[in-house]
Each structure stands twice: as C-alpha cells, then as structure tokens.
Design a protein around this motif. Structure first.
Motif, mmCIF file in Angstrom:
data_model
loop_
_atom_site.group_PDB
_atom_site.id
_atom_site.type_symbol
_atom_site.label_atom_id
_atom_site.label_comp_id
_atom_site.label_asym_id
_atom_site.label_seq_id
_atom_site.Cartn_x
_atom_site.Cartn_y
_atom_site.Cartn_z
ATOM 1 N N MET A 77 0.795 -1.194 -0.037
ATOM 2 C CA MET A 77 -0.073 -0.029 -0.083
ATOM 3 C C MET A 77 0.692 1.175 0.105
ATOM 4 N N VAL A 82 -4.366 5.618 2.096
ATOM 5 C CA VAL A 82 -5.130 5.483 3.280
ATOM 6 C C VAL A 82 -5.533 6.677 3.839
ATOM 7 N N LYS A 86 0.416 5.897 5.613
ATOM 8 C CA LYS A 86 0.624 4.612 6.138
ATOM 9 C C LYS A 86 2.138 4.420 6.070
ATOM 10 N N ARG A 93 0.422 -7.338 7.788
ATOM 11 C CA ARG A 93 -0.648 -7.388 6.786
ATOM 12 C C ARG A 93 -0.172 -7.388 5.518
ATOM 13 N N ALA A 128 -6.922 2.870 -1.298
ATOM 14 C CA ALA A 128 -7.619 1.808 -0.476
ATOM 15 C C ALA A 128 -9.049 2.270 -0.239
ATOM 16 N N ASP A 129 -9.953 1.632 -0.548
ATOM 17 C CA ASP A 129 -11.364 1.662 -0.277
ATOM 18 C C ASP A 129 -12.048 0.501 -0.047
ATOM 19 N N GLY A 130 -11.516 -0.546 0.704
ATOM 20 C CA GLY A 130 -12.017 -1.860 0.960
ATOM 21 C C GLY A 130 -11.938 -2.736 -0.478
ATOM 22 N N SER A 131 -11.539 -3.913 -0.038
ATOM 23 C CA SER A 131 -11.631 -5.067 -1.020
ATOM 24 C C SER A 131 -10.297 -5.136 -1.778
ATOM 25 N N THR A 132 -9.060 -4.547 -1.149
ATOM 26 C CA THR A 132 -7.985 -4.244 -1.897
ATOM 27 C C THR A 132 -7.255 -5.660 -2.332
ATOM 28 N N ARG A 133 -7.542 -6.735 -1.428
ATOM 29 C CA ARG A 133 -6.957 -8.011 -2.102
ATOM 30 C C ARG A 133 -7.497 -8.664 -3.331
ATOM 31 N N GLY A 173 -14.561 0.426 2.054
ATOM 32 C CA GLY A 173 -13.960 0.350 3.401
ATOM 33 C C GLY A 173 -14.751 0.467 4.412
ATOM 34 N N ASP A 176 -16.504 -2.730 5.032
ATOM 35 C CA ASP A 176 -15.365 -3.639 5.624
ATOM 36 C C ASP A 176 -15.105 -3.571 7.078
ATOM 37 N N ASN A 177 -14.848 -2.303 7.411
ATOM 38 C CA ASN A 177 -14.559 -1.898 8.835
ATOM 39 C C ASN A 177 -15.871 -2.323 9.845
HETATM 40 P P1 ADP Z 1 -8.955 -5.969 1.869
HETATM 41 O O1 ADP Z 1 -8.531 -4.635 1.369
HETATM 42 O O2 ADP Z 1 -8.739 -7.000 1.069
HETATM 43 O O3 ADP Z 1 -10.502 -5.862 2.335
HETATM 44 P P2 ADP Z 1 -8.677 -5.625 4.815
HETATM 45 O O4 ADP Z 1 -9.718 -6.380 5.283
HETATM 46 O O5 ADP Z 1 -7.206 -5.999 5.738
HETATM 47 O O6 ADP Z 1 -8.178 -6.074 3.438
HETATM 48 O O7 ADP Z 1 -8.650 -4.173 4.697
HETATM 49 C C1 ADP Z 1 -9.779 -3.587 4.603
HETATM 50 C C2 ADP Z 1 -9.827 -2.167 4.294
HETATM 51 O O8 ADP Z 1 -9.266 -1.583 5.391
HETATM 52 C C3 ADP Z 1 -8.981 -1.686 3.133
HETATM 53 O O9 ADP Z 1 -9.512 -2.116 1.865
HETATM 54 C C4 ADP Z 1 -8.576 -0.399 3.509
HETATM 55 O O10 ADP Z 1 -9.685 0.378 2.976
HETATM 56 C C5 ADP Z 1 -8.662 -0.446 4.900
HETATM 57 N N1 ADP Z 1 -7.155 -0.355 5.339
HETATM 58 C C6 ADP Z 1 -6.427 -1.384 5.499
HETATM 59 N N2 ADP Z 1 -5.117 -1.103 6.108
HETATM 60 C C7 ADP Z 1 -5.255 0.094 6.542
HETATM 61 C C8 ADP Z 1 -4.442 1.110 7.120
HETATM 62 N N3 ADP Z 1 -3.241 0.767 7.467
HETATM 63 N N4 ADP Z 1 -5.056 2.336 7.119
HETATM 64 C C9 ADP Z 1 -6.212 2.707 6.960
HETATM 65 N N5 ADP Z 1 -7.280 1.774 6.192
HETATM 66 C C10 ADP Z 1 -6.770 0.705 6.105
#
Ligand code: ADP
Length: 237
Positions: A77, A82, A86, A93, A128-133, A173, A176-177
């Motif tokens: 990342m 974010v 970061k 992670r 990054a706004d969720g579902s990055t993997r 994002g 996801d949170n």
């Molecule tokens: P994924 O991105 O595959 O869904 P995670 O569940 O680990 O993987 O992360 C979910 C979301 O949380 C990310 O897509 C991003 O939007 C946010 N995120 C992850 N790491 C960070 C960070 N260090 N700071 C802020 N937001 C983060």
C-alpha cells in the motif's frame, strides 16, 4: 467488528448500491511501459496497479527449483493510499496478503514449464477503499496475462459479506470495517475452480452458501470484463 452502525437504509447501501451490486469497475492493461505486463483496476475508489515480470532466471541460484518456476507476489500500500499516511515498507498485513494473493494466482500459472525461473508480480494499492486483495488479484491476473505468462485461465476475485444482517457484494472500506462477516473469493471461472476462500466473522451454513454463490456469480462478471479488456488491447485472450 462493529455492528451498531447502520449502513443499509431502506434497502440501499451508503453509496446508493443495492446489496448485490458491484461498484463501478474500470480495467486497463499496458498502463506502464517498462513493465513486461501491467494493469490498473478500479473498484469504486479502490485503485490498484499491478506489474508482472518473467519468467526469468532466478538469482540467487539456491532459491531455484529444479522442477518448476516460482511465483512471487508483493502486495504493497503506498503511503497516501489510506486516510492516515501509512508507513512505507512491508508490515504483517502486507506480508500475509502477498502470500494469500500468491496462493490465489499460483494454480493458474504453468510454473512447471519454467524450471529455475521466477515470475514476479508487484501489486501496488494506490488508493484503498475496501476489497484491496481481490482488486489486486484481478489486476495481477491481467498483468500476468498481458506479460505473456502461460496461464490455464485468468483469476477473477470478488468480496462478499454481511452487514446489518444483509448479505452484500463488493465491500467498500466503511462496510469492511463494520461488517459482521467478510469473505474474499478468487476463482478460475472457465475451470469453475476456486483458488482462494477466506472468511472473517460468523455465518450460518445457509448464509455461507448464499454468499459463495454471490461471489461466484460476480467473479464471472469480472472475468468477462477482464477478457474484454485484454481483447480490446491485444485482439485475443
Ligand atoms: P482488503 O482490502 O482485502 O479488504 P482488509 O480487510 O485487511 O483487506 O482491509 C480492509 C480495508 O481497510 C482496506 O481495503 C482499506 O480500505 C482499509 N485499511 C487497511 N489497512 C489500512 C490502514 N493501514 N490504514 C487505513 N485503512 C486501512
């Protein structure tokens, strides 16, 4: 895992989507001239660039495998991806996600055709706004394909989950949170083979099957977009 915030109002999500809608998706290939293969994929505000190199001889030599090549994936990342900057460089992670993405992509690559070599994929999360993997897996698979790496199939990936008791597709994002559960699925659609299935949270058996079906259905939609992107740029898949 917070469940007290209401992210589904009158059947709609905070970004106006219905529970099973994907975000707007954009895909481009050949976005970097110096990479052997590259792709940019956007799922809403999640923006990923992947670049692929290889197969090329692996050094140092002791890392070489006699019978097959190896695939290396590095997920990263960028600091401005974010809300709060970061710290650059690998962390727990990103090391885990690099491995997870490698496992999702490996079954698609003919590694045994290239002993002693490496194929390298770099997945950079620009926003990054969720579902990055899963966005990263879609981009990596495109980058490998346009780099000319022989593959059994493209790998297509999608996230699904549960929020405020509702099953949803393609978590952003905030979702996801605050989700009760999220699941990442990758597959080789034309082989009907799942290459990654990760789940965080709790679901009953019926919900697991329902979510899995949503994921498969949407991986297939994403697959069509991937193929279209390659065809538009290279004439064939
Ligand atoms: P994924 O991105 O595959 O869904 P995670 O569940 O680990 O993987 O992360 C979910 C979301 O949380 C990310 O897509 C991003 O939007 C946010 N995120 C992850 N790491 C960070 C960070 N260090 N700071 C802020 N937001 C983060």
């Amino acid at each position: 895992m917070k469940k007290d915030i209401n992210l589904i109002v009158e059947g709609k999500r905070i970004d106006g989507r219905s529970p099973t809608d994907l975000r707007p998706i954009e895909m481009k290939v050949g976005v970097l001239t110096r990479a052997q293969g590259s792709a940019e994929v956007r799922f809403g505000n999640t923006v990923v660039v992947a670049s692929a190199y290889g197969p090329r001889e692996l050094y140092p030599k002791f890392l070489q495998e006699e019978e097959k090549g190896i695939l290396r994936v590095r997920y990263s990342m960028v600091p401005f991806s974010v809300d709060e900057r970061k710290a650059p460089g690998p962390d727990r992670r990103s090391i885990e996600l690099s491995k997870v993405m490698r496992l999702a992509l490996e079954p698609a690559v003919f590694l045994s055709d290239f002993p002693k070599t490496t194929i390298d994929v770099f997945v950079d999360i620009l926003q990054a706004d969720g579902s990055t993997r899963v966005t990263g897996i879609n981009a990596a698979s495109l980058a490998l394909a346009v780099a000319g790496v022989p593959m059994r199939d493209l790998v297509s990936a999608c996230s699904v989950g549960k929020i405020n008791g509702t099953l949803i597709v393609d978590l952003n994002g905030l979702e996801d949170n605050n989700s009760e559960c999220d699941m990442a699925v990758a597959m080789m659609p034309s082989k009907n083979e799942i290459t990654l299935l990760q789940m965080d949270g709790e679901l009953d058996k019926k919900e697991v099957l329902e979510l899995l079906n949503y994921a498969i259905e949407n991986c297939k939609k994403i697959y069509e977009l991937q193929k279209k992107t390659i065809k538009e740029n290279y004439g064939s898949v």
